[in-house]
Design a protein around this motif. Structure first.
Motif, PDB file in Angstrom:
ATOM      1  N   UNK A 176      49.512 -41.435  83.863  1.00 46.26           N
ATOM      2  CA  UNK A 176      48.948 -40.848  82.648  1.00 46.26           C
ATOM      3  C   UNK A 176      47.768 -42.217  82.776  1.00 46.26           C
ATOM      4  N   UNK A 177      48.302 -43.748  82.560  1.00 46.70           N
ATOM      5  CA  UNK A 177      47.246 -44.633  82.323  1.00 46.70           C
ATOM      6  C   UNK A 177      46.105 -44.732  84.109  1.00 46.70           C
ATOM      7  N   UNK A 178      46.600 -44.212  85.007  1.00 50.24           N
ATOM      8  CA  UNK A 178      45.677 -44.538  86.267  1.00 50.24           C
ATOM      9  C   UNK A 178      45.047 -43.087  86.131  1.00 50.24           C
ATOM     10  N   UNK A 179      45.401 -42.085  85.105  1.00 52.04           N
ATOM     11  CA  UNK A 179      44.349 -40.942  85.168  1.00 52.04           C
ATOM     12  C   UNK A 179      43.050 -41.683  84.439  1.00 52.04           C
ATOM     13  N   UNK A 180      43.775 -41.704  83.292  1.00 56.61           N
ATOM     14  CA  UNK A 180      42.123 -42.018  82.229  1.00 56.61           C
ATOM     15  C   UNK A 180      41.650 -43.447  83.353  1.00 56.61           C
ATOM     16  N   UNK A 181      42.001 -43.595  83.831  1.00 57.76           N
ATOM     17  CA  UNK A 181      41.464 -45.147  84.012  1.00 57.76           C
ATOM     18  C   UNK A 181      39.924 -44.792  85.384  1.00 57.76           C
ATOM     19  N   UNK A 182      40.872 -43.812  86.077  1.00 58.44           N
ATOM     20  CA  UNK A 182      40.066 -42.562  87.545  1.00 58.44           C
ATOM     21  C   UNK A 182      39.349 -41.168  87.153  1.00 58.44           C
ATOM     22  N   UNK A 183      40.348 -40.632  86.205  1.00 57.10           N
ATOM     23  CA  UNK A 183      39.816 -39.474  85.961  1.00 57.10           C
ATOM     24  C   UNK A 183      39.944 -38.532  86.725  1.00 57.10           C
ATOM     25  N   UNK A 184      40.934 -38.936  87.072  1.00 58.32           N
ATOM     26  CA  UNK A 184      41.772 -37.873  88.345  1.00 58.32           C
ATOM     27  C   UNK A 184      42.822 -37.117  86.754  1.00 58.32           C
ATOM     28  N   UNK A 185      43.183 -35.525  87.509  1.00 64.11           N
ATOM     29  CA  UNK A 185      43.716 -34.722  86.279  1.00 64.11           C
ATOM     30  C   UNK A 185      45.603 -34.326  87.586  1.00 64.11           C
ATOM     31  N   UNK A 186      46.268 -34.890  87.111  1.00 63.10           N
ATOM     32  CA  UNK A 186      47.386 -34.651  87.136  1.00 63.10           C
ATOM     33  C   UNK A 186      48.375 -33.338  86.519  1.00 63.10           C
ATOM     34  N   UNK A 187      48.810 -32.008  87.420  1.00 64.98           N
ATOM     35  CA  UNK A 187      49.288 -31.511  86.996  1.00 64.98           C
ATOM     36  C   UNK A 187      50.866 -30.945  87.101  1.00 64.98           C
ATOM     37  N   UNK A 188      51.831 -31.040  85.950  1.00 66.02           N
ATOM     38  CA  UNK A 188      53.542 -30.832  86.569  1.00 66.02           C
ATOM     39  C   UNK A 188      54.228 -29.704  86.660  1.00 66.02           C
ATOM     40  N   UNK A 189      54.512 -29.177  87.187  1.00 67.14           N
ATOM     41  CA  UNK A 189      55.073 -28.206  87.165  1.00 67.14           C
ATOM     42  C   UNK A 189      56.542 -28.102  86.705  1.00 67.14           C
ATOM     43  N   UNK A 190      57.010 -27.588  85.421  1.00 72.23           N
ATOM     44  CA  UNK A 190      58.313 -27.998  84.891  1.00 72.23           C
ATOM     45  C   UNK A 190      58.511 -27.070  84.574  1.00 72.23           C
ATOM     46  N   UNK A 191      60.111 -27.570  85.323  1.00 66.77           N
ATOM     47  CA  UNK A 191      61.473 -26.515  83.870  1.00 66.77           C
ATOM     48  C   UNK A 191      61.615 -26.821  82.731  1.00 66.77           C
ATOM     49  N   UNK A 192      61.897 -25.162  82.317  1.00 60.12           N
ATOM     50  CA  UNK A 192      62.251 -25.156  81.002  1.00 60.12           C
ATOM     51  C   UNK A 192      63.700 -24.725  80.698  1.00 60.12           C
ATOM     52  N   UNK A 193      64.597 -24.973  79.279  1.00 60.65           N
ATOM     53  CA  UNK A 193      65.400 -25.646  79.466  1.00 60.65           C
ATOM     54  C   UNK A 193      66.075 -23.705  79.143  1.00 60.65           C
ATOM     55  N   UNK A 194      67.577 -24.228  79.022  1.00 58.75           N
ATOM     56  CA  UNK A 194      68.244 -22.277  79.455  1.00 58.75           C
ATOM     57  C   UNK A 194      68.183 -22.722  78.329  1.00 58.75           C
ATOM     58  N   UNK A 195      67.952 -23.302  76.975  1.00 67.72           N
ATOM     59  CA  UNK A 195      67.917 -22.731  75.911  1.00 67.72           C
ATOM     60  C   UNK A 195      67.307 -21.788  75.415  1.00 67.72           C
ATOM     61  N   UNK A 196      66.381 -21.367  75.626  1.00 58.90           N
ATOM     62  CA  UNK A 196      65.299 -21.415  75.439  1.00 58.90           C
ATOM     63  C   UNK A 196      65.872 -20.016  75.091  1.00 58.90           C
TER      64      UNK A 196
END
Length: 237
Positions: A176-196
């Motif tokens: 997050x700090x690196x993205x703010x300094x550089x303007x690079x965008x990061x996307x994170x594919x994420x699991x969703x809990x089974x409780x959903x």
């Protein structure tokens, strides 16, 4: 995968089948989906929606964003992440995939399957499959890129699976700090809990993200959640 007819026509066929054969609409939709090569309608719908959705997501991302892409298995989150990279490459941006799930050959195959006929943007996506993928590794590979470059990490929860790597909260803070300094965008594919429970709400939200250890999800600036062919892009407060 190309459909035999536009999705609205397939849905119309399912409705006619449900009415004429007196079967529930969801069963008719799943039957049509299987004829098209998908296990169920939600997978077909998610697959076809990924391209249009990726354009919408890309248009709303700003330099330095951290994007969370969340969904249960089979709901299209990985396809959305890959399609986002293709759209970015088509837009002339640097596009990078960091994956601990796929081999490079598998990733290339998935990217190629999402490329419209005659296109070559998927070939411009750089792919990294090293077991050393971590915040430090990602920062090394993206240092020097122009603002607006997009990197997708597949997937969030695997970043700290090895004990030799920093805990997930520290890695996310570093990125997050690196993205703010550089303007690079990061996307994170994420699991969703089974409780959903889709019976209680249509889409998962930030509270449903599966986390083996504490992570401040407020570090993300935007999130897109997918389920059963629907998606919602939102700002993270």
């Amino acid at each position: 995968m190309k459909l035999s007819a536009p999705i609205f026509q397939l849905k119309r066929r399912a409705k006619l089948m449900a009415r004429n054969d007196s079967v529930p609409l969801n069963e008719a939709l799943d039957l049509i989906a299987r004829e098209e090569g998908f296990a169920q309608w939600s997978l077909l719908s998610a697959s076809m929606a990924a391209g249009t959705l990726s354009k919408t997501v890309l248009s709303r991302l700003t330099n330095g964003d951290l994007l969370l892409i969340g969904g249960r298995p089979g709901q299209g989150k990985t396809k959305l992440g890959l399609q986002l990279l293709i759209e970015a490459a088509r837009d002339g941006r640097k596009a990078l995939l960091f994956t601990l799930e796929f081999t490079e050959q598998q990733a290339r195959k998935h990217l190629g399957s999402l490329e419209p006929s005659g296109g070559n943007s998927a070939e411009a996506v750089q792919i990294f499959t090293s077991d050393q993928i971590s915040a430090e590794y990602i920062i090394q590979q993206t240092s020097g890129l122009e603002p607006g470059a997009i990197a997708v990490i597949d997937f969030l929860q695997l970043l700290d699976q090895q004990r030799s790597k920093p805990v997930l909260s520290e890695q996310l803070q570093s990125l997050g700090d690196f993205a703010k300094r550089t303007g690079i965008i990061f996307g994170f594919i994420s699991q969703i809990d089974r409780s959903f429970e889709p019976d209680s709400k249509r889409l998962p939200d930030i509270a449903d993200v599966r986390l083996p250890n504490f992570v401040d999800l407020g570090l993300f600036s935007k999130a897109c959640f997918l389920h059963n062919g629907e998606a919602q892009l939102q700002d993270v407060a």
